[in-house]
Motif scaffolding. Structure first.
Motif, PDB file in Angstrom:
ATOM      1  N   SER B  13      59.627  56.853  11.699  1.00 48.98           N
ATOM      2  CA  SER B  13      60.265  57.302  12.935  1.00 48.98           C
ATOM      3  C   SER B  13      61.665  57.878  12.687  1.00 48.98           C
ATOM      4  CB  SER B  13      60.342  56.143  13.933  1.00 48.98           C
ATOM      5  OG  SER B  13      61.025  55.049  13.351  1.00 48.98           O
ATOM      6  N   PHE B  18      57.002  67.062   4.298  1.00 45.43           N
ATOM      7  CA  PHE B  18      55.704  67.266   3.643  1.00 45.43           C
ATOM      8  C   PHE B  18      55.834  67.060   2.134  1.00 45.43           C
ATOM      9  CE2 PHE B  18      55.093  69.568   7.613  1.00 45.43           C
ATOM     10  CZ  PHE B  18      53.808  69.197   7.954  1.00 45.43           C
ATOM     11  N   GLU B  88      49.360  66.383   9.059  1.00 46.27           N
ATOM     12  CA  GLU B  88      50.524  65.686   9.639  1.00 46.27           C
ATOM     13  C   GLU B  88      50.059  64.806  10.795  1.00 46.27           C
ATOM     14  OE1 GLU B  88      53.244  68.384  11.709  1.00 46.27           O
ATOM     15  OE2 GLU B  88      51.648  69.875  11.771  1.00 46.27           O
ATOM     16  N   ARG B  91      51.680  64.834  17.160  1.00 45.37           N
ATOM     17  CA  ARG B  91      53.084  65.068  17.529  1.00 45.37           C
ATOM     18  C   ARG B  91      53.425  64.568  18.931  1.00 45.37           C
ATOM     19  NH1 ARG B  91      56.026  68.003  14.391  1.00 45.37           N
ATOM     20  NH2 ARG B  91      57.422  68.554  16.098  1.00 45.37           N
ATOM     21  N   THR B  92      52.453  64.024  19.638  1.00 42.47           N
ATOM     22  CA  THR B  92      52.703  63.592  21.008  1.00 42.47           C
ATOM     23  C   THR B  92      53.089  62.112  21.080  1.00 42.47           C
ATOM     24  OG1 THR B  92      51.286  65.299  21.912  1.00 42.47           O
ATOM     25  CG2 THR B  92      51.531  63.358  23.257  1.00 42.47           C
ATOM     26  N   PHE B  93      52.945  61.423  19.958  1.00 40.25           N
ATOM     27  CA  PHE B  93      53.228  59.982  19.938  1.00 40.25           C
ATOM     28  C   PHE B  93      54.241  59.647  18.838  1.00 40.25           C
ATOM     29  CE2 PHE B  93      48.745  60.713  21.114  1.00 40.25           C
ATOM     30  CZ  PHE B  93      48.860  60.407  22.458  1.00 40.25           C
ATOM     31  N   PRO B  94      54.949  58.533  18.978  1.00 39.07           N
ATOM     32  CA  PRO B  94      55.934  58.165  17.950  1.00 39.07           C
ATOM     33  C   PRO B  94      55.241  57.858  16.616  1.00 39.07           C
ATOM     34  CG  PRO B  94      56.222  56.860  19.965  1.00 39.07           C
ATOM     35  CD  PRO B  94      54.927  57.584  20.102  1.00 39.07           C
ATOM     36  N   TRP B 105      51.027  53.716  24.186  1.00 45.12           N
ATOM     37  CA  TRP B 105      51.360  54.246  25.517  1.00 45.12           C
ATOM     38  C   TRP B 105      50.074  54.569  26.299  1.00 45.12           C
ATOM     39  CZ3 TRP B 105      50.161  59.269  27.281  1.00 45.12           C
ATOM     40  CH2 TRP B 105      50.721  59.624  28.505  1.00 45.12           C
ATOM     41  N   ARG B 158      53.129  67.116  24.703  1.00 49.41           N
ATOM     42  CA  ARG B 158      53.548  67.528  23.364  1.00 49.41           C
ATOM     43  C   ARG B 158      54.890  68.255  23.361  1.00 49.41           C
ATOM     44  NH1 ARG B 158      50.330  68.996  18.803  1.00 49.41           N
ATOM     45  NH2 ARG B 158      51.372  70.481  17.461  1.00 49.41           N
ATOM     46  N   HIS B 161      57.287  66.404  26.792  1.00 47.98           N
ATOM     47  CA  HIS B 161      57.539  64.947  26.693  1.00 47.98           C
ATOM     48  C   HIS B 161      57.571  64.272  28.066  1.00 47.98           C
ATOM     49  CE1 HIS B 161      59.478  65.369  22.407  1.00 47.98           C
ATOM     50  NE2 HIS B 161      58.222  65.776  22.465  1.00 47.98           N
TER      51      HIS B 161
END
Lengths: 270, 247
Positions: B13, B18, B88, B91-94, B105, B158, B161
């Motif tokens: 976090s 990469f 990767e 990208r929508t979640f921690p 969530w 995304r 937020h």
């Protein structure tokens, strides 16, 4: 109730993505396609001439409520008396608001032009240009929820366009008077226009809802069940018919206009 | 056997980047196989969530070459292996670590939605009579494996937020499953408008495109729910009819 989530990844900037495909092609095609239609249809609507040729009437001018051709419901040389003097007049102005409002609020078109014209998002998983977002929950886009109120006008136009296709089957007999049955290229063009527009209109998500989508136990409503199933069948191809009907209605106007200008001849097949 | 380069996001976090790994691909490899090989041979501390490896548990969601995908269902020979393959986390979640994200969530949102509320039984044995035709609509939504790829790709979550105002496509599918069920008598329409933020959806259909179960999320769940909200909130004639009927 959703709650705030912290420690999310940093937002990507406009156009930033890890996608390795040509993600920009689709919005560019949609942008060019819609823009071309908007420019051409606006130009055609402002012309006010060359919109009919013999038994053919351009769909941009149908029904001709107030105009000078023999297709007009009310035949007059100038605009209606109540028409503001400072505004140019064309018979298309009286009717084009109906298909425009139907398409503008259509679920398919909404998704397409939000992407291509407003980049919100420009494509899936691609960064956006703005931080603020209102969606369709607030003004101005909350009015999109009134899409269903444009349906009666879309139906009415289909009736008139079907009548135009029927009239395109009857040709004046020169020197004798009266009419005879026949088929020309124009007949086929106008008929296909009705078929494509009907396939698009009857595949509408709101019509699907009104026909049966609002009901959880549809099996006991046989008529609405059949209607729902048929609309669902068209709805699965809604995007395809949206494009086919858009392109063809534009081409139909081009065809009638070219015939009216004497550049093309409406070949009679029999 | 072909050698391919995988650029895998490594971090937590606080941030990350990469890192490149060379992988000898065997026939029929999926991206998850490659990640497992990296984990086994080059990066033992790499975190990746997985379970069934058959596209049914929804655990190995990630972004492969920028596209939200199940790693176990993404065949390497469908990718352009002449270029590095990027992998990767969603990208929508921690991010918790590497390819693992905190999707809790979603469970909180799901718990806040009014539960299935069946009408009283209409059969002697305590069950209900239903026509197959009527249950087919909600049955489509029951295919959902909760991979949350639809949540990941949805730009409202995304890019904007708006997790505190918008429940996301997965929860509209969940709600549609109950709302359209022939024996459910619950009412979630006002909640869809007010709490779950259905109006924020602008019908991009990205959720439908990434769904590994092929659920027509936009056409069969979200838009029909939007229309039910219109019936209740924005259509004066429908409201009048409902009032006359005593609804």
């Amino acid at each position: 109730m959703p709650s705030k989530v912290t420690a999310l990844p940093v937002k990507r900037t406009f156009g930033q993505t890890m996608r390795d495909d040509a993600w920009w092609v689709q919005p560019v095609i949609v942008f060019i396609g819609f823009s071309a239609f908007i420019v051409y249809s606006t130009w055609a609507a402002f012309q006010g001439v060359n919109y009919m040729s013999g038994n053919l009437l351009s769909p941009f001018y149908s029904p001709e409520i107030w105009g000078s051709s023999h297709h007009a419901m009310i035949q007059a040389d100038g605009p209606p008396g109540w028409w503001p003097g400072f505004m140019p007049y064309s018979p298309a102005f009286l009717i084009l608001w109906a298909p425009v409002s139907f398409r503008l609020t259509c679920y398919y078109y909404r998704g397409a032009y939000y992407k291509a014209f407003w980049a919100d998002p420009i494509n899936c998983s691609v960064g956006e240009p703005r931080n603020s977002y209102l969606g369709e929950r607030h003004l101005p886009l909350i009015v999109q929820n009134l899409h269903r109120y444009t349906i009666p006008f879309a139906f009415l136009l289909l009736v008139f366009l079907t009548h135009d296709a029927w009239k395109a089957l009857w040709f004046e007999v020169e020197g004798v008077g009266g009419e005879e049955f026949g088929v020309s290229i124009g007949t086929i063009v106008l008929t296909l226009n009705v078929i494509f527009l009907s396939s698009y209109t009857f595949g509408c998500h709101s019509i699907r809802h009104l026909a049966g989508g609002a009901i959880d136990v549809l099996s006991r409503r046989p008529v609405r069940k059949v209607a729902y199933d048929c609309i669902t069948c068209l709805n699965k191809r809604h995007m395809m018919f949206a494009w086919m009907s858009l392109i063809w209605v534009g081409f139909t106007d081009v065809y009638v206009r070219m015939c009216a200008m004497g550049i093309w001849v409406d070949w009679r097949l029999f | 056997m072909k050698t391919a380069t995988f650029k895998v996001w490594r971090g937590n976090s606080d941030g990350g980047d990469f890192q490149s790994y060379e992988v000898e691909l065997d026939h029929g490899y999926v991206v998850l196989d490659a990640i497992h090989q990296i984990q086994a041979e080059q990066a033992n501390d790499m975190a990746v969530r997985w379970n069934c490896k058959a596209g049914k548990c929804g655990s190995c969601s990630a972004e492969v070459n920028g596209q939200p995908r199940l790693m176990c269902m993404t065949r390497c020979d469908d990718l352009d292996l002449d270029k590095p393959v990027t992998v990767e986390p969603m990208r929508t979640f921690p991010v918790i670590k590497d390819l693992v994200t905190d999707v809790s969530w979603n469970y909180e949102v799901k718990a806040s939605i009014a539960k299935f509320a069946p009408k009283p039984s209409d059969q002697d044995d305590g069950t209900w009579y239903m026509e197959q035709y009527d249950v087919e609509r909600p049955q489509e939504f029951r295919k959902c494996i909760e991979c949350f790829l639809c949540q990941d790709v949805c730009h409202v979550l995304r890019d904007h937020h708006m997790h505190d105002e918008f429940a996301g496509p997965r929860h509209f599918v969940y709600t549609a499953n109950m709302e359209m069920n022939p024996i459910d008598v619950g009412d979630r329409v006002v909640s869809l408008r007010d709490e779950l933020g259905l109006g924020y959806c602008n019908i991009t259909k990205c959720c439908t495109k990434v769904c590994p179960e092929g659920i027509a999320i936009t056409d069969n769940a979200i838009i029909p729910l939007k229309e039910r909200v219109v019936d209740r909130s924005y259509d004066p004639i429908a409201a009048l009819i409902s009032m006359v009927k005593g609804g």
